[in-house]
Scaffold this active site. Structure first.
Site, PDB file in Angstrom:
ATOM      1  N   LYS A  21       9.803   1.357 -26.938  1.00  0.00           N
ATOM      2  CA  LYS A  21       9.895   2.508 -26.023  1.00  0.00           C
ATOM      3  C   LYS A  21      10.677   3.597 -26.744  1.00  0.00           C
ATOM      4  O   LYS A  21      11.461   3.308 -27.657  1.00  0.00           O
ATOM      5  CB  LYS A  21      10.692   2.115 -24.779  1.00  0.00           C
ATOM      6  CG  LYS A  21      10.080   0.963 -23.998  1.00  0.00           C
ATOM      7  CD  LYS A  21       9.432   1.471 -22.764  1.00  0.00           C
ATOM      8  CE  LYS A  21       8.626   0.435 -22.052  1.00  0.00           C
ATOM      9  NZ  LYS A  21       7.618   0.992 -21.188  1.00  0.00           N
ATOM     10  N   HIS A  74       0.504  -8.231 -22.659  1.00  0.00           N
ATOM     11  CA  HIS A  74      -0.535  -7.355 -23.232  1.00  0.00           C
ATOM     12  C   HIS A  74      -0.828  -7.662 -24.704  1.00  0.00           C
ATOM     13  O   HIS A  74      -1.979  -7.795 -25.115  1.00  0.00           O
ATOM     14  CB  HIS A  74      -0.123  -5.886 -23.129  1.00  0.00           C
ATOM     15  CG  HIS A  74       0.277  -5.451 -21.749  1.00  0.00           C
ATOM     16  ND1 HIS A  74      -0.265  -5.991 -20.617  1.00  0.00           N
ATOM     17  CD2 HIS A  74       1.166  -4.523 -21.314  1.00  0.00           C
ATOM     18  CE1 HIS A  74       0.266  -5.402 -19.555  1.00  0.00           C
ATOM     19  NE2 HIS A  74       1.146  -4.518 -19.951  1.00  0.00           N
ATOM     20  N   TYR A 106     -11.899   2.834 -36.902  1.00  0.00           N
ATOM     21  CA  TYR A 106     -12.183   3.394 -38.233  1.00  0.00           C
ATOM     22  C   TYR A 106     -11.877   2.393 -39.330  1.00  0.00           C
ATOM     23  O   TYR A 106     -11.050   1.503 -39.165  1.00  0.00           O
ATOM     24  CB  TYR A 106     -11.486   4.739 -38.470  1.00  0.00           C
ATOM     25  CG  TYR A 106      -9.992   4.764 -38.294  1.00  0.00           C
ATOM     26  CD1 TYR A 106      -9.420   5.074 -37.071  1.00  0.00           C
ATOM     27  CD2 TYR A 106      -9.147   4.508 -39.378  1.00  0.00           C
ATOM     28  CE1 TYR A 106      -8.045   5.124 -36.916  1.00  0.00           C
ATOM     29  CE2 TYR A 106      -7.768   4.564 -39.223  1.00  0.00           C
ATOM     30  CZ  TYR A 106      -7.225   4.865 -37.995  1.00  0.00           C
ATOM     31  OH  TYR A 106      -5.875   4.904 -37.843  1.00  0.00           O
ATOM     32  N   LYS A 146      -0.536   3.656  -5.203  1.00  0.00           N
ATOM     33  CA  LYS A 146      -0.783   5.094  -5.217  1.00  0.00           C
ATOM     34  C   LYS A 146      -1.325   5.552  -6.572  1.00  0.00           C
ATOM     35  O   LYS A 146      -2.267   6.320  -6.658  1.00  0.00           O
ATOM     36  CB  LYS A 146       0.541   5.797  -4.912  1.00  0.00           C
ATOM     37  CG  LYS A 146       0.475   7.292  -4.907  1.00  0.00           C
ATOM     38  CD  LYS A 146       1.772   7.883  -4.397  1.00  0.00           C
ATOM     39  CE  LYS A 146       2.840   7.839  -5.494  1.00  0.00           C
ATOM     40  NZ  LYS A 146       4.097   8.453  -5.085  1.00  0.00           N
ATOM     41  N   THR A 161     -14.791   7.889 -33.624  1.00  0.00           N
ATOM     42  CA  THR A 161     -13.852   8.358 -32.609  1.00  0.00           C
ATOM     43  C   THR A 161     -14.658   8.608 -31.342  1.00  0.00           C
ATOM     44  O   THR A 161     -15.646   9.339 -31.359  1.00  0.00           O
ATOM     45  CB  THR A 161     -13.151   9.644 -33.096  1.00  0.00           C
ATOM     46  OG1 THR A 161     -12.353   9.299 -34.226  1.00  0.00           O
ATOM     47  CG2 THR A 161     -12.258  10.249 -32.031  1.00  0.00           C
ATOM     48  N   LYS A 198       4.424  -5.509 -32.700  1.00  0.00           N
ATOM     49  CA  LYS A 198       5.557  -4.584 -32.674  1.00  0.00           C
ATOM     50  C   LYS A 198       5.417  -3.698 -31.447  1.00  0.00           C
ATOM     51  O   LYS A 198       4.332  -3.177 -31.177  1.00  0.00           O
ATOM     52  CB  LYS A 198       5.481  -3.750 -33.952  1.00  0.00           C
ATOM     53  CG  LYS A 198       6.225  -2.451 -33.943  1.00  0.00           C
ATOM     54  CD  LYS A 198       6.184  -1.892 -35.349  1.00  0.00           C
ATOM     55  CE  LYS A 198       6.559  -0.436 -35.390  1.00  0.00           C
ATOM     56  NZ  LYS A 198       6.664   0.046 -36.763  1.00  0.00           N
ATOM     57  N   ALA A 234       0.804  -1.225   0.000  1.00  0.00           N
ATOM     58  CA  ALA A 234       0.000   0.000   0.000  1.00  0.00           C
ATOM     59  C   ALA A 234       0.838   1.276   0.000  1.00  0.00           C
ATOM     60  O   ALA A 234       0.321   2.354  -0.291  1.00  0.00           O
ATOM     61  CB  ALA A 234      -0.934  -0.003   1.204  1.00  0.00           C
TER      62      ALA A 234
HETATM   63  C1  BG6 Z   1       3.125  -1.969 -18.335  1.00  0.00           C
HETATM   64  C2  BG6 Z   1       4.570  -1.999 -18.729  1.00  0.00           C
HETATM   65  O1  BG6 Z   1       2.657  -3.272 -18.112  1.00  0.00           O
HETATM   66  O2  BG6 Z   1       2.362  -1.365 -19.354  1.00  0.00           O
HETATM   67  C3  BG6 Z   1       5.063  -0.607 -19.042  1.00  0.00           C
HETATM   68  O3  BG6 Z   1       5.334  -2.556 -17.675  1.00  0.00           O
HETATM   69  C4  BG6 Z   1       4.175   0.076 -20.048  1.00  0.00           C
HETATM   70  O4  BG6 Z   1       6.398  -0.630 -19.514  1.00  0.00           O
HETATM   71  C5  BG6 Z   1       2.719  -0.031 -19.618  1.00  0.00           C
HETATM   72  O5  BG6 Z   1       4.564   1.437 -20.125  1.00  0.00           O
HETATM   73  C6  BG6 Z   1       1.786   0.512 -20.684  1.00  0.00           C
HETATM   74  O6  BG6 Z   1       0.504   0.610 -20.175  1.00  0.00           O
HETATM   75  P1  BG6 Z   1      -0.451   1.793 -20.614  1.00  0.00           P
HETATM   76  O7  BG6 Z   1      -1.737   1.504 -19.924  1.00  0.00           O
HETATM   77  O8  BG6 Z   1       0.202   3.055 -20.190  1.00  0.00           O
HETATM   78  O9  BG6 Z   1      -0.555   1.693 -22.117  1.00  0.00           O
END
Ligand code: BG6
Length: 482
Positions: A336, A242, A376, A19, A398, A333, A13
């Protein structure tokens, strides 16, 4: 809705995730009266903090113009408990705290109670905390839910060890593995778009689709979290979780129902049909300082080893080997420190068969997840006016324009609500996780074993030189401008 006495314990926490995400999401739900009426929220961490310090900390990300009264009401539900993560006595005291607070809740409603244990913690602590919980806090007369956050292991083997350890303490139906992309509005929307609209689903296959690209771009580097990132790299950070999750929803066949197990069965089936990704089908990159020198390179971060080969950019081409998708290349793809912030799914259709018009461009359906939620369809129209030329246009939904008075919740609010409702649909099941690691582990091990050097690209650029060509060559992608 049933009014069930509920306790949420947030471990970690005092940390950043709690936070920035967990508490703001809880507050968002509270403001919309979506939290249970009889609720106690306990923040747990090692740091000693007074209740005031704790309150200040958890409200620091609630935004500028929040209603003070609402914040005060919310804080009445929250308390802080300082304890260690591996000390049985501390967990026994936590149990007592939970019980005392439950006794103070107004009587009524059903007799069931819900205990949610939310681990906003580094993964190295998951097993310790889960063990302490099971031995000293777990109450089998109520519904118990354990929420954990990635990274779930480092590769297939370590992920299996973690799953086994957690699985020996909590049942799979008590575990909620968060992949916050599954809580995003446009990701949740894919299922609806696909299975509620006949004109998408009818052409959602290899006969009409040429290629699919899922792209994740961030305009900032790993400054401030280089230590964490260097151990993981972009593939483990966003692709294995993701992006593969999004891919599996785009590729799945229609589930038997919207029931969580049916949905997750179909997603898992997609992953099972993907062969491990090969290095030849992968391009890796690592950013260096921007051309004008104003933005640092990845290795300029003091917490990153000077000889690091950790990729901050990667793209791979893969195939889903089933009847629906055979022969269709999928590109994922991610990078950062690129030129823009964007997460989107681009589905390019095949050339129009027997076309009346020469040299037609292709249609595309684009689902933009962020920053601007939109769907779109790149559509060819007659150039308006007296001309008979063709022009590329868009059928454009949009969200900001169409739904301007609806605020889109943060993914965490959506997911915490799902946890409270016991809905697993948007959480990762252990077999899905296993498949996702199976797809990437051989590649990750090869990169590390052979120390494959990533290609350099400048901070703020579009990625390593040749990145777009690499994709075009492999997928036969055609630009859609006329
Ligand atoms: C996280 C990654 O899981 O997802 C980060 O560890 C990344 O590196 C982030 O920036 C992206 O999430 P969002 O919600 O900002 O697209």
């Amino acid at each position: 809705k049933e009014d069930v006495p509920t306790t949420i314990v947030v471990f970690g926490a005092s940390g950043d995730l709690a936070k920035k995400k967990t508490f703001p999401a809880l507050f968002h739900l509270f403001q919309r009266s979506l939290l249970p009426k009889r609720l106690s929220i306990i923040g747990y961490a090692r740091t000693h903090m007074s209740p005031e310090e704790f309150h200040k900390r958890v409200t620091s990300h609630f935004g500028e113009d929040v209603d003070k009264k609402s914040v005060a009401n919310f804080l009445q539900l929250c308390t802080y408990f300082s304890g260690k993560y591996d000390v049985a006595d501390d967990f026994r005291s936590l149990r007592k705290e939970i019980e005392d607070r439950e006794k103070k809740m107004k009587p009524g409603g059903s007799g069931n109670r819900v205990h949610v244990y939310y681990m906003a913690l580094p993964p190295s602590m998951f097993v310790d905390v889960a063990t302490q919980l099971k031995n000293n806090v777990y109450d089998d007369s109520c519904t118990n839910r354990l929420v954990i956050e990635k990274p779930f292991g480092h590769d297939l083997k370590s992920s299996r060890v973690l799953s086994k350890e957690i699985g020996s303490l909590f049942e799979e139906n008590e575990i909620f593995r968060i992949d916050h992309y599954l809580g995003k509005e446009m990701v949740k929307n894919i299922l609806t778009l696909r299975f509620a609209n006949v004109f998408y689903e009818a052409v959602w296959n290899r006969h009409y689709i040429s290629n699919v690209q899922i792209t994740f771009k961030e305009p900032f580097g790993t400054e401030g979290r280089g230590g964490y990132f260097d151990e993981f790299g972009i593939i483990r950070d966003v692709m294995q979780n993701h992006m593969l999750q999004v891919l599996s929803i785009v590729a799945m066949t229609q589930p038997q129902s919207l029931d969580a197990e049916d949905v997750r069965d179909r997603k898992t089936e997609v992953l099972q049909r993907i062969l491990p990704i090969q290095l030849e089908d992968t391009m890796l990159g690592q950013y260096v300082a921007s051309i004008d020198g104003s933005k640092p390179g990845y290795k300029d971060d003091d917490t990153v080893p000077k000889d690091s080969i950790t990729p901050t950019f990667a793209q791979c081409v893969l195939h889903v080997d089933n009847d629906r998708w055979r022969g269709v290349p999928w590109v994922i793809k991610a990078g950062k420190a690129l030129n823009e912030a964007k997460m989107l799914i681009r589905i390019q259709y095949k050339d129009m068969p027997n076309s009346l018009f020469p040299n037609l461009a292709r249609n595309e359906l684009v689902i933009q997840v962020s920053p601007k939620e939109s769907v779109y369809i790149k559509t060819i129209v007659k150039e308006p006016g007296l001309s008979t030329n063709l022009a590329m246009s868009e059928l454009d939904l949009t969200y900001k324009t169409r739904y301007h008075d609806i605020s889109i919740p943060d993914a965490y609010a959506t997911l915490i609500l799902d946890v409270l409702n016991g809905d697993h649909s948007d959480f990762v099941r252990s077999d899905e996780l296993d498949e996702a690691w199976r797809i990437f582990t051989p590649l990750l091990h090869k990169i590390e074993r052979e120390r494959v050097e990533p290609l350099p690209y400048e901070y703020g650029s579009r990625g390593p030189e040749g990145a777009y060509q690499f994709v075009e060559d492999r997928v036969g992608y055609k630009r859609t401008g006329l």
